[in-house]
Design an enzyme around this catalytic site. Structure first.
Site, PDB file in Angstrom:
ATOM      1  N   GLY C  19       0.830  -1.265  -0.076  1.00 46.92           N
ATOM      2  CA  GLY C  19      -0.027  -0.163  -0.052  1.00 46.92           C
ATOM      3  C   GLY C  19       0.848   1.146  -0.081  1.00 46.92           C
ATOM      4  CD  GLU C  22       0.562   8.466  -4.923  1.00 48.40           C
ATOM      5  OE1 GLU C  22      -0.570   8.537  -5.488  1.00 48.40           O
ATOM      6  OE2 GLU C  22       0.833   8.728  -3.745  1.00 48.40           O
ATOM      7  CG  ASP C  33       3.382  11.314  -5.111  1.00 45.89           C
ATOM      8  OD1 ASP C  33       2.405  11.907  -4.962  1.00 45.89           O
ATOM      9  OD2 ASP C  33       4.154  10.939  -4.115  1.00 45.89           O
ATOM     10  CE  LYS C  37       4.081  13.692  -1.428  1.00 44.96           C
ATOM     11  NZ  LYS C  37       4.409  12.371  -1.403  1.00 44.96           N
ATOM     12  N   GLY C 134       1.712   5.113   3.642  1.00 44.75           N
ATOM     13  CA  GLY C 134       1.229   4.107   4.453  1.00 44.75           C
ATOM     14  C   GLY C 134      -0.130   4.891   5.003  1.00 44.75           C
TER      15      GLY C 134
END
Lengths: 268, 268, 268, 268
Positions: C19, C22, C33, C37, C134
């Site tokens: 998990g 993405e 990603d 940011k 997470g």
């Protein structure tokens, strides 16, 4: 095994495939072949008769990768050594796995290579190193022996100096020290239940046998395992005392199974 | 000290020359300055009043280069940490030299750099790292605080959220755990006469206090020295039990002088 | 990948199972990603509009275990970094695999952990470290944002200080430096035929572009492989010069295939 | 020198104080003593006359601690070796400082210890190791020689096998390879001005002499020093080509002073 992290069975079958292992693998694995060579060298070094049946031999099949790793952390390599040593009480003749400090040259002899370390009174330590198996290296040694024999062919027999320097008939008997009298340091691995009391019980047993603990490391239990591996390095102790201590440790309720024990030689 | 192998006095006088040390060196050396910061952070983290007089502080002046070396061999660095931790029995507030596993980021914070490690329930561990002394870094922090204050200048006082999230008056009292109740692992260094019995006596004393020995290493005595340095890593134990064990060890005939003891935190 | 020696595909599928990845893996793998940011942080740091379409992004799918190993031998780790840096000629905005000296804290941020390194004029370098993926860590960050919003709820809008310190309307335009103008050091890996001439041709090409060679290591060809991997660390050079040099090197008869190139940042 | 980080002069004067150094230190330092031993062993190994005046000797006084460090970083130790090797074009006889891969046993022979490495056609490599100086070890060797002589005392002279296996008169002449014809790898250290062009000039000079560059590392200049130390490991090349290349490199405007050069042997 150490360098590739292979199991014992894999390492053995590869050695056989390469023609390095004796036909009967127990000759290598149980140290019989090393014992043969050891008594010849002891005979030459100490002018004593060949005493194969008095050699203490211990094989390498019980050495686990766990022990190789723990020994490494303590600064040691494990080698299968044959040791002949003259002491005041008799000659030691023994073949067994041995922890040796990593910085010694002999601790870095790997694979098919062998080495003989000789400690003399004046010369100190000398070391002789070469291939210990393989068709060509063995053939080379056999030819060298034949050349040596040929060189003495036309020397009159009574003028030949025997290999040991003294005629066989004149060799006195030499006391071989019983294994129980041998004094060495020890690596011990104990599988213990993790209770505060166990260390104190083990230390007390060692103390009563006159054995000092040089180092003691409690390792993490393996995944899903409850027992804690405790590794101990002892001071030098008589084998008989150590056997008694190990028997008492094995009978403790907080200890499971056999204590693994491997001799330690500093070869300093 | 560790990187350059300098003595404590040298390291201190250089830090003063560079303007890194507080005017009164005991503020740094004895952990007073760290305790000041610790109570502020504990107040914010646990919504509790500033409790400087309840902080347990221990300085770094007794850490020897010997301990730095032995800790290194066991896989640890020694850092002067302030620790605030909420437990079921109260909040721990303590400043002391601490052994930390070398692989932790915080064990690699050196020189003038400082770090704060925060362990939250959902976020896990986070770490904040930067210069902890020096004219420019300090000025930068002061200006940042002034900017924060200025930003709230025209907010109506009754609408300001207090720093701790709760008004001071509404903060309940928080129990600070007495140091004797704190539970940690310990590094102990004992100067012993090299007799088989001493290990068994030490192990028995530890066992009676419910303290398990994780590792025990007997080091070589220093040149011309008769006493053997014995280093022990213990399991987690209540401070009161450990103090009792240390007092008993120090009273053994085979042990000389004080036992050096440094707390160990895994920060896992 | 480095610690377990896993291939890229294995590492990716495990990250997805846990998990951490993405839903669209290219968001992670291609640095999308990270670019999202990066522009937010650049906007806050340099008071500039969000400029996602101006970020240079390069993914990690072409990094081989060979490069990880060679970088290691040279004292570097490879990390997928987003870098925003204000220079005299414009702001750099770039996401790419980067060689970082092993001794930097940020080179030791592994697994699911992330870190942000901020270099300020007075404060110097500071670093912020925590879980970067997470369920729990992400939820914690979302809740923290909501708390921040809630705290300003009853502050009059005209009194709120915008996040960037300046109202969006007042923010001037900020030049983003085209990637060709960026100046960095480079790790190059060339597959060459082992002829004396090739090193001199490569050195001459670099020299003509004003690029100095800091280190050059010719590695052993892989088993059964004829081509020799040559690894080069360059001095800092303009991207445009480097591209020209790489094009010329790739066109040499003694060089096969593409030149692997990875930027190097000392983060000193 | 390497282990204690001592300068050459200190190491020499301590060796003299301990009785390890020859009365005339140039015997050790310039390799004269090693050359004496080398020609004896070459005579035995290759059945050739003693050819002391044909040995190429190079001393260790020019080896700097800088070179010891750079060699270490590249995975090598520097040892003062005497090398006798039979090639198709003649026998090599040379004594000089030599870079040896650290993992070889002979690279780990330190202090007063010496070792002889013999490579045979069938037996492969064998190594003989022991104290190379000191009163007791030398006396032990002298006594051993006397014992050997005594053993043959009552053998009829015409039945003695000469040491070399062939009578001196029957030994043919053996061509000793002129040093210019010897082929080895090289460690070069160049002091260069840090300009992009210098690497390309050096690489071009090497290329024109048929010398390939295996590794090239530009080190940081020493504090307050402008010149950049550039270390190069070359492929195997004829001495004559290397001398020509070094002469050309030394004449470059961007290079200052002499090029340090040390031979490299893999002893694989």
């Amino acid at each position: 095994m150490r360098e590739k992290g292979r199991s014992f069975a894999e390492a053995l079958s590869q050695a056989q495939a390469l023609g390095y292992a004796e036909a009967d693998p127990t000759f290598d694995v149980e140290g019989i072949d090393a014992a043969h060579k050891l008594v010849i060298m002891a005979s030459l070094a100490f002018t004593m008769p060949l005493a194969f049946d008095k050699v203490y031999t211990e094989g390498i099949s019980r050495i686990s990768s766990e022990d190789i790793r723990y020994a490494d952390e303590l600064g040691y390599r494990i080698k299968h050594l044959g040791i002949a040593r003259r002491t005041d009480h008799g000659v030691e003749l023994r073949v067994h796995p041995t922890l040796i400090p990593q910085r010694r040259l002999i601790a870095n002899v790997n694979g098919v290579m062998n080495a003989v370390l000789v400690s003399g009174d004046a010369v100190g330590s000398t070391l002789y190193y070469g291939a210990g198996a393989g068709a060509e290296a063995t053939a080379s040694a056999v030819i060298a022996d034949i050349v040596d024999v040929a060189r003495t062919l036309d020397v009159r027999p009574d003028q030949r100096v025997p290999a040991a320097g003294v005629a066989l008939a004149e060799q006195g008997d030499t006391l071989v020290l019983p294994e129980e009298e041998v004094v060495t340091s020890y690596y011990l691995r104990i599988s213990a239940h993790d209770k505060p009391g166990v260390m104190s019980q083990v230390a007390t047993i060692c103390s009563e046998q006159g054995i000092s603990i040089e180092a003691l490391i409690q390792h993490e239990p393996t995944e899903g395992e409850e027992l804690v591996p405790v590794v101990i390095l002892t001071s030098r102790a008589r084998e008989a005392c150590l056997r008694e201590a190990v028997a008492q440790i094995e009978s403790l309720e907080t200890v499971e199974g056999d204590v693994v024990r491997i001799r330690v030689e500093s070869l300093g």
